[in-house]
Design a protein around this motif. Structure first.
Motif, PDB file in Angstrom:
ATOM      1  N   ILE A 164       0.747  -1.335   0.203  1.00 33.75           N
ATOM      2  CA  ILE A 164      -0.205  -0.118   0.044  1.00 33.75           C
ATOM      3  C   ILE A 164       0.769   1.179  -0.039  1.00 33.75           C
ATOM      4  N   GLU A 165       0.544   2.239  -0.913  1.00 37.00           N
ATOM      5  CA  GLU A 165       1.203   3.288  -0.819  1.00 37.00           C
ATOM      6  C   GLU A 165      -0.077   4.497  -0.408  1.00 37.00           C
ATOM      7  N   ILE A 166       0.401   5.169   0.320  1.00 40.67           N
ATOM      8  CA  ILE A 166      -0.505   6.533   0.922  1.00 40.67           C
ATOM      9  C   ILE A 166      -0.160   7.814   0.469  1.00 40.67           C
ATOM     10  N   LEU A 167      -0.886   8.474  -0.509  1.00 38.34           N
ATOM     11  CA  LEU A 167      -0.597   9.915  -1.006  1.00 38.34           C
ATOM     12  C   LEU A 167      -1.403  10.732   0.049  1.00 38.34           C
ATOM     13  N   THR A 168      -0.746  11.622   0.968  1.00 32.98           N
ATOM     14  CA  THR A 168      -1.047  12.370   1.858  1.00 32.98           C
ATOM     15  C   THR A 168      -0.364  13.689   1.903  1.00 32.98           C
ATOM     16  N   ASN A 169      -1.160  14.760   2.554  1.00 39.09           N
ATOM     17  CA  ASN A 169      -0.766  16.039   2.908  1.00 39.09           C
ATOM     18  C   ASN A 169       0.102  16.184   4.239  1.00 39.09           C
ATOM     19  N   GLY A 170       0.104  14.842   4.793  1.00 38.88           N
ATOM     20  CA  GLY A 170       0.836  14.585   6.090  1.00 38.88           C
ATOM     21  C   GLY A 170       0.067  15.174   7.497  1.00 38.88           C
ATOM     22  N   SER A 171      -0.943  15.841   7.346  1.00 42.18           N
ATOM     23  CA  SER A 171      -1.482  16.841   8.231  1.00 42.18           C
ATOM     24  C   SER A 171      -2.004  15.763   9.689  1.00 42.18           C
ATOM     25  N   ARG A 172      -2.393  14.533   9.389  1.00 43.94           N
ATOM     26  CA  ARG A 172      -2.459  13.795  10.324  1.00 43.94           C
ATOM     27  C   ARG A 172      -1.574  12.592  10.819  1.00 43.94           C
ATOM     28  N   LEU A 173      -0.418  12.685  10.302  1.00 46.60           N
ATOM     29  CA  LEU A 173       0.739  11.864  10.662  1.00 46.60           C
ATOM     30  C   LEU A 173       1.224  11.858  12.180  1.00 46.60           C
ATOM     31  N   HIS A 174       0.803  12.919  12.632  1.00 40.45           N
ATOM     32  CA  HIS A 174       1.135  13.139  13.951  1.00 40.45           C
ATOM     33  C   HIS A 174       0.338  12.574  15.054  1.00 40.45           C
ATOM     34  N   ARG A 175      -0.933  11.805  14.691  1.00 38.43           N
ATOM     35  CA  ARG A 175      -1.755  11.064  15.720  1.00 38.43           C
ATOM     36  C   ARG A 175      -1.146   9.804  15.887  1.00 38.43           C
ATOM     37  N   PRO A 176      -1.256   9.511  17.016  1.00 36.52           N
ATOM     38  CA  PRO A 176      -0.766   8.279  17.460  1.00 36.52           C
ATOM     39  C   PRO A 176      -1.162   7.132  16.952  1.00 36.52           C
ATOM     40  N   GLU A 177      -2.331   7.105  16.683  1.00 39.74           N
ATOM     41  CA  GLU A 177      -3.348   5.945  16.091  1.00 39.74           C
ATOM     42  C   GLU A 177      -2.837   5.649  14.802  1.00 39.74           C
ATOM     43  N   MET A 178      -2.461   6.804  13.940  1.00 41.81           N
ATOM     44  CA  MET A 178      -1.922   6.715  12.758  1.00 41.81           C
ATOM     45  C   MET A 178      -0.384   6.331  12.537  1.00 41.81           C
ATOM     46  N   ILE A 179       0.180   6.736  13.423  1.00 42.38           N
ATOM     47  CA  ILE A 179       1.676   6.272  13.645  1.00 42.38           C
ATOM     48  C   ILE A 179       1.833   4.614  13.831  1.00 42.38           C
ATOM     49  N   GLU A 180       0.884   4.204  14.970  1.00 37.20           N
ATOM     50  CA  GLU A 180       0.854   2.708  15.426  1.00 37.20           C
ATOM     51  C   GLU A 180       0.308   1.954  14.227  1.00 37.20           C
ATOM     52  N   LEU A 181      -0.493   2.571  13.569  1.00 37.66           N
ATOM     53  CA  LEU A 181      -1.058   1.743  12.357  1.00 37.66           C
ATOM     54  C   LEU A 181       0.159   1.510  11.307  1.00 37.66           C
ATOM     55  N   PHE A 182       0.931   2.413  10.936  1.00 34.57           N
ATOM     56  CA  PHE A 182       1.996   2.402   9.764  1.00 34.57           C
ATOM     57  C   PHE A 182       3.009   1.466  10.612  1.00 34.57           C
ATOM     58  N   LYS A 183       3.482   1.589  11.909  1.00 35.54           N
ATOM     59  CA  LYS A 183       4.440   0.678  12.294  1.00 35.54           C
ATOM     60  C   LYS A 183       4.242  -0.626  12.613  1.00 35.54           C
ATOM     61  N   SER A 184       2.834  -1.016  13.009  1.00 31.24           N
ATOM     62  CA  SER A 184       2.684  -2.554  12.911  1.00 31.24           C
ATOM     63  C   SER A 184       1.966  -3.015  11.788  1.00 31.24           C
ATOM     64  N   MET A 185       1.743  -2.138  10.729  1.00 26.65           N
ATOM     65  CA  MET A 185       1.339  -2.835   9.289  1.00 26.65           C
ATOM     66  C   MET A 185       2.067  -2.051   8.367  1.00 26.65           C
ATOM     67  N   PRO A 186       3.373  -2.062   7.889  1.00 27.46           N
ATOM     68  CA  PRO A 186       4.017  -1.298   7.287  1.00 27.46           C
ATOM     69  C   PRO A 186       3.881  -0.948   5.990  1.00 27.46           C
ATOM     70  N   PRO A 187       3.204   0.262   5.503  1.00 29.62           N
ATOM     71  CA  PRO A 187       2.900   0.662   3.897  1.00 29.62           C
ATOM     72  C   PRO A 187       4.346   0.302   3.059  1.00 29.62           C
ATOM     73  N   HIS A 188       3.876   0.222   1.881  1.00 28.94           N
ATOM     74  CA  HIS A 188       5.026   0.057   0.862  1.00 28.94           C
ATOM     75  C   HIS A 188       5.645   1.405   0.761  1.00 28.94           C
ATOM     76  N   ARG A 189       4.848   2.259   0.835  1.00 29.47           N
ATOM     77  CA  ARG A 189       5.446   4.101   0.871  1.00 29.47           C
ATOM     78  C   ARG A 189       4.422   5.016   1.429  1.00 29.47           C
ATOM     79  N   VAL A 190       4.716   5.994   2.281  1.00 31.84           N
ATOM     80  CA  VAL A 190       3.798   7.040   2.643  1.00 31.84           C
ATOM     81  C   VAL A 190       4.469   8.194   1.983  1.00 31.84           C
ATOM     82  N   LYS A 191       3.778   8.584   0.842  1.00 32.26           N
ATOM     83  CA  LYS A 191       4.234   9.757   0.142  1.00 32.26           C
ATOM     84  C   LYS A 191       3.687  11.198   0.430  1.00 32.26           C
ATOM     85  N   VAL A 192       4.368  12.178   1.166  1.00 28.89           N
ATOM     86  CA  VAL A 192       3.936  13.213   1.639  1.00 28.89           C
ATOM     87  C   VAL A 192       4.159  14.556   0.527  1.00 28.89           C
ATOM     88  N   SER A 193       3.333  15.282   0.249  1.00 30.36           N
ATOM     89  CA  SER A 193       3.347  16.554  -0.455  1.00 30.36           C
ATOM     90  C   SER A 193       3.672  17.603   0.207  1.00 30.36           C
TER      91      SER A 193
END
Length: 381
Positions: A164-193
Motif C-alpha cells: 500500500i502507498e498512501i498519498l497524503t498532505n501529512g496533516s494527520r501523521l502526528h496522530r498516535p493511532e496513525m503512527i501505530e497503524l503504519f508501524k504495526s502494518m508497514p506501508p510500501h510507501r507514505v508519500k507526503v506532498s
C-alpha cells in the motif's frame, strides 16, 4: 493491547503473488523484492497450504534480500499467497474520498466533496480489488487519512496482501493511532506532498491557516517513529523562491524526493489550477512513450467507479453494479481515450510529445496556452 492484536492477527512477513505472467515475492515496508519461476511459486503455495517448513531457497533469499531470519517459523504465518486470477491488473489507485482538510489552489480535482461508499461497500470494493489481482494499491483522495473508514480500509487491504502507498498532505501523521497503524502494518510507501518551506508559502497555496504547522508535526512524529517517508515537492508561484529550502526539508525527513512543477487543469478541463504555475519551471524532460492505464492498472473513485486513470475518466464502470466482469470492457475504453483528437490529430511532431492524450484533452478543454502543455508551442498544428 490493540497494537499487539493487530500484529498477531494481520502481520505476514512476505507476500507471494502472480503479476501478469511472472511471480514475485515482496515484503511490506521494503523496496527490494524477488521474481521466481512458476515451479517455485507452486512449491511455496503447497508448503503454505499444508503449513510445512518454508523452502530452503526462500530462507536464503529472504536472508539476502531483507536480512530476515525465518528458520523455525511457520510457513503459513510467514507467507501470504495471492492466487492467480483471470485479470491482469497488478496495480490500482483508489480515491477513498475526495474530501480534504486543505483547499489547495493547484488541485486537479474538479470538486472535493466529502462523500463516498459506506463502510460495507468499501469492504466489498477492497475484496474486488484483491480478486482483480491488485498487489500494488495507492490510496489517495482528497486527503485519505481524514476518511472515517481509512484505518479499517487500510487494515483490510493489508490483510488481503496488498503493498500500500498512501498519498497524503501529512496533516494527520502526528496522530498516535496513525503512527501505530503504519508501524504495526508497514506501508510500501507514505508519500507526503510539500507545498512550501514556510508557513507563508505553504498556507497560501493550501488556503488553510496552520497547514504548515500540521505538516511539520506529522513529519516530526514520523521521524521519531522511524517511519520511511518519500516526499513530493510541488513547485508553484507561491514557493518557487524557496526551492532550496524545500529540498533541504525533503532531505531531512524523506528517503526519496521527487519534484513536480507542471500544473495541470482539473481532469474535467477547468483552467483555474493553471494560475499557480511558476514561471520558468515547466518541465520539458520526458517524452510520453505509452501507458498501461486500463490494461494493467486502473483507478477507482469514491463511489466505486473504475476508469483508466485519475485523468482519463470517460465512460466509468461501476464495480458495485457490474462486479469484476465490468473490467473486461476497460481496455477498449482506455484505448479510445488514447486516440489523438482535436488540435493533436495528425500532428507531425507527435513522436516527441510529452503529454498523454487524456491530459492533453483536459488542457485543450481549459483553453490553456500551448506553452503550458505543448512542448512545441506555436509550432504545433
Amino acid at each position: 493491547m490493540l497494537a499487539i492484536e493487530r500484529r498477531r492477527i494481520f502481520m505476514h512477513e512476505m507476500i507471494a503473488s502472480p503479476q501478469s505472467d511472472k511471480f514475485v515475492i515482496v515484503r511490506p515496508g521494503e523496496k527490494a523484492g524477488m521474481q521466481i519461476p512458476r515451479a517455485m511459486f507452486q512449491e511455496l503455495s503447497s508448503a503454505v497450504e499444508a503449513d510445512r517448513d518454508i523452502p530452503n531457497w526462500l530462507l536464503e533469499a529472504a536472508r539476502r534480500a531483507w536480512s530476515l531470519e525465518l528458520g523455525g517459523r511457520s510457513s503459513r504465518e510467514s507467507v501470504l499467497i495471492r492466487p492467480e486470477t483471470a485479470f491482469n491488473y497488478g496495480r490500482a489507485s483508489w480515491e477513498i474520498n475526495k474530501g480534504c482538510n486543505f483547499n489547495c489552489e493547484h488541485c486537479y480535482l474538479a470538486e472535493r466533496k466529502f462523500e463516498g461508499l459506506p463502510w460495507k461497500e468499501k469492504q466489498e470494493l477492497i475484496s474486488m480489488l484483491r480478486d482483480a489481482g491488485v498487489l500494488w494499491l495507492q490510496i489517495t483522495g482528497g486527503e485519505p487519512t481524514i476518511d472515517k473508514d481509512f484505518m479499517g480500509a487500510y487494515e483490510q487491504a493489508y490483510r488481503s496482501g496488498m503493498m500500500i502507498e498512501i498519498l497524503t498532505n501529512g496533516s494527520r501523521l502526528h496522530r498516535p493511532e496513525m503512527i501505530e497503524l503504519f508501524k504495526s502494518m508497514p506501508p510500501h510507501r507514505v508519500k507526503v506532498s510539500l507545498y512550501g518551506a514556510t508557513p507563508d508559502s505553504f498556507d497560501s497555496l493550501t488556503r488553510k491557516r496552520g497547514a504548515f504547522n500540521l505538516l511539520m508535526k506529522g513529519l516530526s512524529a514520523a521521524k521519531a517513529a522511524e517511519l520511511s517517508l518519500s516526499m513530493s515537492l510541488i513547485i508553484t508561484k507561491h514557493n518557487a523562491h524557496e526551492i532550496d529550502a524545500m529540498r533541504a526539508l525533503g532531505r531531512e525527513y524523506a528517503t526519496a524526493v521527487d519534484e513536480f512543477s507542471n500544473i495541470s487543469p482539473t481532469y474535467d478541463g477547468s483552467p483555474e489550477p493553471l494560475g499557480t504555475q511558476a514561471p520558468g519551471f515547466l518541465d520539458k524532460s520526458a517524452v510520453f512513450s505509452g501507458c498501461p492505464a486500463g490494461h494493467t492498472f486502473f483507478h477507482v473513485d469514491p463511489h466505486g467507479f473504475v476508469t483508466m486513470c485519475k485523468i482519463g475518466r470517460e465512460n466509468p464502470i461501476s464495480l458495485m453494479d457490474e462486479g469484476l466482469e465490468g473490467l473486461w470492457r476497460l481496455p477498449a475504453i482506455a484505448d479510445a481515450q488514447m486516440l489523438r483528437t482535436g488540435g493533436c490529430s495528425g500532428c507531425q511532431l507527435s513522436g516527441s510529445c510529452r503529454v498523454c492524450r487524456p491530459l492533453a484533452k483536459a488542457y485543450q478543454q481549459a483553453k490553456a496556452p500551448l506553452e503550458s502543455y505543448c512542448q512545441h508551442e506555436g509550432d504545433a498544428p
